[in-house]
Design a protein around this motif. Structure first.
Motif, PDB file in Angstrom:
ATOM      1  N   ALA A  22       0.828  -1.206   0.000  1.00  0.00           N
ATOM      2  CA  ALA A  22       0.000   0.000   0.000  1.00  0.00           C
ATOM      3  C   ALA A  22       0.861   1.254   0.000  1.00  0.00           C
ATOM      4  CB  ALA A  22      -0.933  -0.015   1.207  1.00  0.00           C
ATOM      5  N   VAL A  23       1.922   1.256   0.797  1.00  0.00           N
ATOM      6  CA  VAL A  23       2.817   2.424   0.853  1.00  0.00           C
ATOM      7  C   VAL A  23       3.509   2.628  -0.485  1.00  0.00           C
ATOM      8  CG1 VAL A  23       4.954   3.286   1.892  1.00  0.00           C
ATOM      9  CG2 VAL A  23       3.167   2.322   3.344  1.00  0.00           C
ATOM     10  N   PHE A  24       3.973   1.556  -1.100  1.00  0.00           N
ATOM     11  CA  PHE A  24       4.638   1.650  -2.402  1.00  0.00           C
ATOM     12  C   PHE A  24       3.669   2.176  -3.461  1.00  0.00           C
ATOM     13  CE2 PHE A  24       5.940  -0.289  -6.450  1.00  0.00           C
ATOM     14  CZ  PHE A  24       7.201   0.267  -6.574  1.00  0.00           C
ATOM     15  N   SER A  25       2.448   1.653  -3.458  1.00  0.00           N
ATOM     16  CA  SER A  25       1.442   2.092  -4.423  1.00  0.00           C
ATOM     17  C   SER A  25       1.105   3.572  -4.227  1.00  0.00           C
ATOM     18  CB  SER A  25       0.188   1.239  -4.271  1.00  0.00           C
ATOM     19  OG  SER A  25      -0.821   1.695  -5.131  1.00  0.00           O
ATOM     20  N   PHE A  26       0.943   3.999  -2.996  1.00  0.00           N
ATOM     21  CA  PHE A  26       0.659   5.412  -2.702  1.00  0.00           C
ATOM     22  C   PHE A  26       1.793   6.295  -3.203  1.00  0.00           C
ATOM     23  CE2 PHE A  26       0.991   9.098   0.108  1.00  0.00           C
ATOM     24  CZ  PHE A  26      -0.270   9.648  -0.059  1.00  0.00           C
ATOM     25  N   LYS A  27       3.023   5.855  -2.972  1.00  0.00           N
ATOM     26  CA  LYS A  27       4.179   6.643  -3.418  1.00  0.00           C
ATOM     27  C   LYS A  27       4.174   6.777  -4.938  1.00  0.00           C
ATOM     28  CE  LYS A  27       9.217   6.852  -2.947  1.00  0.00           C
ATOM     29  NZ  LYS A  27       9.512   7.202  -4.315  1.00  0.00           N
ATOM     30  N   LYS A  28       3.895   5.684  -5.637  1.00  0.00           N
ATOM     31  CA  LYS A  28       3.902   5.717  -7.100  1.00  0.00           C
ATOM     32  C   LYS A  28       2.762   6.551  -7.667  1.00  0.00           C
ATOM     33  CE  LYS A  28       6.908   3.108  -9.172  1.00  0.00           C
ATOM     34  NZ  LYS A  28       7.958   3.729  -9.959  1.00  0.00           N
ATOM     35  N   LYS A  29       1.576   6.468  -7.063  1.00  0.00           N
ATOM     36  CA  LYS A  29       0.401   7.129  -7.619  1.00  0.00           C
ATOM     37  C   LYS A  29       0.240   8.575  -7.169  1.00  0.00           C
ATOM     38  CE  LYS A  29      -1.520   3.788  -9.960  1.00  0.00           C
ATOM     39  NZ  LYS A  29      -1.807   3.903 -11.384  1.00  0.00           N
ATOM     40  N   GLU A  32       5.131  10.647  -6.342  1.00  0.00           N
ATOM     41  CA  GLU A  32       6.030  10.873  -7.486  1.00  0.00           C
ATOM     42  C   GLU A  32       5.459  11.850  -8.516  1.00  0.00           C
ATOM     43  OE1 GLU A  32       7.484   7.207  -9.073  1.00  0.00           O
ATOM     44  OE2 GLU A  32       8.645   6.766  -7.274  1.00  0.00           O
ATOM     45  N   PRO A  33       4.152  11.778  -8.866  1.00  0.00           N
ATOM     46  CA  PRO A  33       3.639  12.793  -9.805  1.00  0.00           C
ATOM     47  C   PRO A  33       3.741  14.216  -9.258  1.00  0.00           C
ATOM     48  CG  PRO A  33       2.144  10.929  -9.752  1.00  0.00           C
ATOM     49  CD  PRO A  33       3.168  10.700  -8.674  1.00  0.00           C
ATOM     50  N   ILE A  34       3.544  14.391  -7.960  1.00  0.00           N
ATOM     51  CA  ILE A  34       3.669  15.720  -7.370  1.00  0.00           C
ATOM     52  C   ILE A  34       5.116  16.192  -7.451  1.00  0.00           C
ATOM     53  CG2 ILE A  34       3.551  17.013  -5.200  1.00  0.00           C
ATOM     54  CD1 ILE A  34       1.085  15.304  -4.506  1.00  0.00           C
ATOM     55  N   GLU A  35       6.064  15.299  -7.157  1.00  0.00           N
ATOM     56  CA  GLU A  35       7.482  15.664  -7.239  1.00  0.00           C
ATOM     57  C   GLU A  35       7.879  15.987  -8.676  1.00  0.00           C
ATOM     58  OE1 GLU A  35       9.420  12.312  -5.483  1.00  0.00           O
ATOM     59  OE2 GLU A  35       9.203  13.100  -3.442  1.00  0.00           O
ATOM     60  N   ASP A  36       7.363  15.217  -9.649  1.00  0.00           N
ATOM     61  CA  ASP A  36       7.666  15.502 -11.055  1.00  0.00           C
ATOM     62  C   ASP A  36       7.118  16.861 -11.470  1.00  0.00           C
ATOM     63  OD1 ASP A  36       8.900  13.054 -11.222  1.00  0.00           O
ATOM     64  OD2 ASP A  36       7.206  12.051 -12.207  1.00  0.00           O
ATOM     65  N   GLN A  37       5.905  17.170 -11.026  1.00  0.00           N
ATOM     66  CA  GLN A  37       5.302  18.454 -11.359  1.00  0.00           C
ATOM     67  C   GLN A  37       6.096  19.603 -10.742  1.00  0.00           C
ATOM     68  OE1 GLN A  37       1.338  18.998  -9.871  1.00  0.00           O
ATOM     69  NE2 GLN A  37       0.761  20.289 -11.599  1.00  0.00           N
ATOM     70  N   GLU A  38       6.530  19.439  -9.508  1.00  0.00           N
ATOM     71  CA  GLU A  38       7.342  20.476  -8.871  1.00  0.00           C
ATOM     72  C   GLU A  38       8.662  20.664  -9.598  1.00  0.00           C
ATOM     73  OE1 GLU A  38       7.648  19.190  -4.837  1.00  0.00           O
ATOM     74  OE2 GLU A  38       5.705  20.023  -4.284  1.00  0.00           O
ATOM     75  N   ALA A  39       9.257  19.576 -10.065  1.00  0.00           N
ATOM     76  CA  ALA A  39      10.519  19.684 -10.810  1.00  0.00           C
ATOM     77  C   ALA A  39      10.300  20.427 -12.126  1.00  0.00           C
ATOM     78  CB  ALA A  39      11.088  18.292 -11.074  1.00  0.00           C
ATOM     79  N   ARG A  40       9.172  20.171 -12.805  1.00  0.00           N
ATOM     80  CA  ARG A  40       8.879  20.890 -14.052  1.00  0.00           C
ATOM     81  C   ARG A  40       8.672  22.377 -13.783  1.00  0.00           C
ATOM     82  NH1 ARG A  40       5.380  16.554 -15.383  1.00  0.00           N
ATOM     83  NH2 ARG A  40       3.628  17.843 -14.705  1.00  0.00           N
ATOM     84  N   PHE A  41       7.952  22.695 -12.706  1.00  0.00           N
ATOM     85  CA  PHE A  41       7.744  24.105 -12.369  1.00  0.00           C
ATOM     86  C   PHE A  41       9.077  24.788 -12.083  1.00  0.00           C
ATOM     87  CE2 PHE A  41       3.220  23.270 -10.623  1.00  0.00           C
ATOM     88  CZ  PHE A  41       2.708  23.342 -11.910  1.00  0.00           C
ATOM     89  N   GLU A  42       9.945  24.114 -11.348  1.00  0.00           N
ATOM     90  CA  GLU A  42      11.250  24.686 -11.015  1.00  0.00           C
ATOM     91  C   GLU A  42      12.080  24.918 -12.286  1.00  0.00           C
ATOM     92  OE1 GLU A  42      14.245  26.231  -8.642  1.00  0.00           O
ATOM     93  OE2 GLU A  42      12.160  25.767  -8.151  1.00  0.00           O
TER      94      GLU A  42
END
Length: 58
Positions: A22-29, A32-42
């Motif tokens: 469950a923790v792994f699935s939460f991290k993937k779903k 990680e998308p939030i971190e990717d979006q923040e990296a694109r904004f930066e």
């Protein structure tokens, strides 16, 4: 008592693996998308800043 111990250990292992999944699935779903979006904004912010500085120095 032997069957209880085996069942208890199996239950503990099954529960731990379910929680880990469950923790792994939460991290993937979610994470990680939030971190990717923040990296694109930066990256876009950095690009815009460089472009602004280049426009004012020429």
């Amino acid at each position: 008592m032997k069957h209880f111990t085996k069942g208890f250990l199996f239950g503990v292992i099954a529960t731990a693996s379910a929680v880990a999944g469950a923790v792994f699935s939460f991290k993937k779903k979610v994470v990680e998308p939030i971190e990717d979006q923040e990296a694109r904004f930066e990256e876009n912010r950095k690009r815009a800043n460089r472009k602004s500085h280049a426009a004012h120095h020429n």
